[in-house]
Design a protein around this motif. Structure first.
Motif, mmCIF file in Angstrom:
data_model
loop_
_atom_site.group_PDB
_atom_site.id
_atom_site.type_symbol
_atom_site.label_atom_id
_atom_site.label_comp_id
_atom_site.label_asym_id
_atom_site.label_seq_id
_atom_site.Cartn_x
_atom_site.Cartn_y
_atom_site.Cartn_z
ATOM 1 N N TYR A 117 0.828 -1.207 0.000
ATOM 2 C CA TYR A 117 0.000 0.000 0.000
ATOM 3 C C TYR A 117 0.864 1.259 0.000
ATOM 4 N N GLY A 118 2.146 1.060 -0.263
ATOM 5 C CA GLY A 118 3.033 2.213 -0.345
ATOM 6 C C GLY A 118 3.411 2.791 0.995
ATOM 7 N N THR A 167 -3.430 4.816 -5.226
ATOM 8 C CA THR A 167 -3.213 3.524 -4.576
ATOM 9 C C THR A 167 -4.539 2.934 -4.131
#
Ligand SMILES: Nc1ncnc2c1ncn2[C@@H]1O[C@H](COP(=O)(O)OP(=O)(O)O)[C@@H](O)[C@H]1O
Ligand SMILES: [Mg+2]
Lengths: 496, 319
Positions: A117-118, A167
């Motif tokens: 999810y970064g 995202t």
């Protein structure tokens, strides 16, 4: 999509202390679809969701659920003091052979999962140390990873940055591909049209429309939400904000060389009565800090603030007395006192003015509160309703009323429309315009460029805490703003 | 750049919260050892540990309560009541002497928990009421305190309070085992996670599926039971159910928990910190006793100053 429904709601009514939040609502979620739930603030979206998840029991009507539901609520609902990994796995922690929580594995799993999810922050640090957007992503990951058949997202993007929004939309797409049904609440049209198959529109607690989204023109959708005809909206949409402000009128606010390390480095801003000046710039360019420096909430390393030519002492109290008021960005932590009533919240800042020898005139209070409730069209069951029970847009109006009743000459607005829906947004924008026309000087901060371009007479573009350009009249276009930001970026690159 | 500053600030907060009391303890012990020849004697240290063990048992329960965002003001009275019940029960044998205080005090805790969890009454009010209730009950069963129940010196129950292994009293081992268990429960079980979530953000906890009511009920029941146990152990050690003890003990328990780094507002804390807090307070008391010329009331003065410093530090560092 003619598949069997996973959630079916029929004739649901829910009343809170006299406020009818839902009346006779029908709603159907089919297996595997992405379903947009839209409506103005206070239309009942969050309430419907809480009925679906069983947090609220409806007064009447039927709710049928078939499968596990996982929800991301509108406000981040995690525990800030607990670690990121503990939040992510609360209630389903990996275990050791002895049935104890396996912390090492929990942390490792969390780090791996969140990188998808970064999020690269240390998963052992308290969740509260992450940025709000990151926290929202953790909430998302938590909701998505619970093997649900239905995932509900209540305005998940309202606190995200554009990159994080992407995202999130990717995640929605992946969920959709794996056959999970999604209810998506948002007031951002772009997102809705990109990812949703069907839409249900709520207005004043009623379901007024349900159907495929793609065939529905945007303007039509907005008119369904607002309950006004398309023509009316188009007419309203063209209302011009910009007016001429003669350069010869004296500025009511002059900030010169404002410096507050590290975020503000020598900013000049002047605003004339009746003028709306926008502060543009990227996230972190020092917009909020500039406003806080003006009102004296940040210590200054240099610079002066003059109101009508007179220097203002460096504290919020003096600035307020001089006629500066600020609507803070985060209404939850910096403004609204949820357990007090609407009346109490509104008169809070004006109390010194309303009291004589420490005694507060109740009738005066009531008069002022009534005026503002009517004027700002605040939706309440009574002035004694707790602010916590209001929708985001109405809370924002309460805050605005609080500052307006101090009769300010200068109003600093930090993201006044964040997290509120299109209808309320248009209202707040119209209100700003109206206030300016009455002679108030307004400093408007917004991350939405369009809002600034529409709303402001003049734009001050910030970069790294310094003024990167000032735009006026014909220069008030997206290109000019971006250029002003970009030019600085190039200069920067040159100097390295 | 701001990222790193907040990170280091967070790290600093963590170190001071976690280790502040530990550092103070090490300094106190080192100085006392050098200055007071009697301080380091095995007898004195054993005595110190024994004295600390009773408070540690109470503070263990208090740690859980405070992490849920609550407070238990009843433990001082419940502790005294536990002692009296144990002494009275010892006529009927070991089991009655041990179980009677646990059951009765556990029930008081359960009622606290039920009231706090099921109604929205403040823990402060509810446990203040049970403070009065427990003290009143104690006075009723002891004829207004005129009747002090004695425990036969040769009974097995006295052995529980006075028996030793290598000179270390049984209560020390009991407290140690309970604290280790408490630490494991707090950090390694779902219940422990629920305790943190309840105190960290109650509304969020509900939405995350944490059983709030159950968590609170368990925590207050445990606190009552542990206070009763501490009372029973004290009675066994003193060979009688002294009626006048435990007044204000709840404040000592709260103080050591907070000095140990547990946030008074809930959501964060450790059992180890509490144990260190207990040790610190007991070392200070011990030293003041050694000075001899100092009024023993200085104990409170010093503990008070410590508590204030810790609370102020927590506040400042959390900015
Ligand atoms: N817990 C509550 N108590 C009282 N009123 C509530 C409560 N929750 C929502 N409401 C009211 O119900 C209406 C619908 O609110 P909500 O569902 O939050 O709207 P939306 O999510 O569409 O903005 C609003 O008028 C709000 O003030
Ligand atoms: Mg909502």
């Amino acid at each position: 999509m003619p598949t069997e429904p996973v959630i079916e709601v029929a004739g649901v009514t829910k009343t809170f202390a006299g406020v009818r939040a839902l009346s006779d609502v029908d709603f159907t979620l089919h297996r595997g679809e992405v379903h947009a739930l839209v409506g103005e603030n206070g239309a009942g979206k969050s309430t419907l969701i809480k009925v679906l998840t069983g947090i609220h029991t409806p007064d009447s009507g039927h709710v049928r659920r078939d499968g596990r539901i996982s929800t991301i609520y509108q406000e981040v609902n995690l525990v800030p003091l607990m670690s990121v990994s503990a939040n992510l796995f609360l209630g389903r922690e990996p275990r050791t052979r002895f049935g104890l929580i396996d912390r090492a594995r929990r942390d490792a799993d969390a780090a791996e999962l969140l990188s998808g999810y970064g999020i690269t922050a240390d998963v052992r640090s308290p969740l509260g140390t992450l940025a709000v957007g990151e926290q929202q992503m953790v909430a998302l990951a938590r909701a998505v990873e619970t093997d649900a058949d239905v995932v509900i997202m209540d305005e998940p993007t309202s606190s995200l940055e554009p990159r994080e929004v992407e995202t999130l939309l990717d995640v929605v797409r992946k969920l959709h591909e794996s056959g999970i049904a999604i209810i998506y609440v948002s007031h951002r049209m772009d997102e809705l049209y990109r990812i949703c198959d069907r839409v249900t529109v709520l207005r004043d607690g009623r379901s007024v429309h349900s159907g495929p989204l793609r065939d529905l023109p945007r303007i039509e959708l907005v008119s369904l939400m607002l309950g006004r005809s398309v023509n009316e909206i188009e007419k309203h949409g063209t209302t011009a904000f910009g007016e001429d402000h003669h350069a010869d009128t004296q500025p009511v606010l002059e900030a010169r060389g404002l410096t507050s390390k590290p975020r503000v480095n020598g900013v000049d801003v002047t605003i004339r009565p009746g003028e709306v000046v926008g502060l543009a710039g990227l996230l972190g360019s020092g917009r909020t800090e500039t406003a806080k420096a003006i009102i004296g909430a940040l210590p200054l390393d240099g610079g002066t603030v003059l109101v009508a030519g007179t220097p203002v002492p460096r504290n919020v109290k003096a600035a307020t007395r001089a006629g500066i008021s600020m609507l803070a960005e985060d209404r939850k932590t910096e403004g609204i006192i949820p357990n007090l009533s609407v009346r109490e919240n509104i008169v809070l800042a004006a109390l010194p003015r309303l009291s004589r020898f420490g005694v507060i005139s109740r009738s005066k209070q009531d008069r002022i509160v009534d005026t503002f409730i009517t004027r700002l069209r605040i939706k309440v069951s009574s002035p004694e309703q707790k602010v916590a029970e209001l929708s985001g847009g109405n809370q924002q109006k309460v805050l605005l009323a609080r500052w307006l009743c101090t009769e300010p000459r200068i109003l600093l607005l930090d993201e006044p429309t964040r997290g509120i829906d299109v209808g309320a947004k248009a209202e707040v924008q119209a209100l700003i315009d109206e206030l300016a026309r009455e002679g108030l000087a307004v400093l408007l901060i917004s991350s939405e460029l369009d809002e600034l371009l529409d709303g402001a007479d003049r734009l001050v573009v910030l970069r790294d805490g310094a003024v990167a350009g000032e735009l006026e009249g014909a220069e008030l276009t997206r290109e000019h703003v971006l250029k002003a930001i970009a030019a600085e970026v190039m200069d920067d690159a040159d100097s390295h | 750049m701001t990222m790193t500053t907040t990170r280091t600030a967070a790290a600093r907060t963590k170190v001071l919260q976690r280790q502040g009391a530990a550092v103070a303890l090490v300094l106190m012990v080192a100085v006392s050892w050098l200055v007071f020849p009697r301080f380091g004697s095995p007898d004195n240290l054993r005595d110190l540990a024994l004295q600390g063990s009773f408070l540690a048992v109470i503070a263990l329960g208090m740690t859980f309560v405070i992490i849920t965002g609550g407070i238990d003001l009843s433990v001082g009275s419940v502790y005294a009541l536990g002692g009296v019940l144990a002494a009275w029960g010892s006529q009927h044998g070991f089991l009655v002497a041990l179980l009677l205080p646990l059951v009765v005090c556990g029930l008081i805790g359960l009622v606290n928990g039920l009231l706090i969890a099921r109604t929205s009454m403040a823990p402060f009010i509810v446990t203040l009421a049970s403070l009065l209730f427990a003290r009143g009950l104690l006075l009723v069963i002891t004829d207004e305190g005129a009747n002090t129940y004695q425990i036969a010196a040769d009974s097995a129950f006295v052995e529980l309070g006075r028996g030793t292994v290598f000179g270390f009293g049984y209560p020390i081992f009991i407290a140690a085992v309970l604290c280790v268990l408490g630490g494991v429960v707090l950090n390694r079980t779902s219940f422990g996670q629920n305790v943190f979530a309840t105190g960290g953000a109650e509304q969020s906890a509900v939405l995350m599926g944490v059983p709030l009511a159950k968590t609170k009920i368990i925590v207050y029941t445990a606190s009552g039971t542990l206070a009763g146990l501490a009372g029973a152990l004290t009675a066994a050690y003193l060979q009688s159910g002294v009626t006048v003890i435990g007044v204000g003990l709840e404040l000592d328990a709260i103080a050591v928990v907070v000095i140990g780094g547990t946030l008074l507002t809930g959501g964060m804390g450790t059992v180890l910190g509490t144990v260190i807090g207990v040790a610190l307070i007991k070392v200070i008391q011990n030293v003041i006793n050694q000075i001899g010329t100092l009024d023993s009331n200085y104990q409170s003065v010093v503990s008070g100053v410590f508590l204030l410093v810790v609370v102020v530090l927590q506040r400042v560092l959390r900015r």
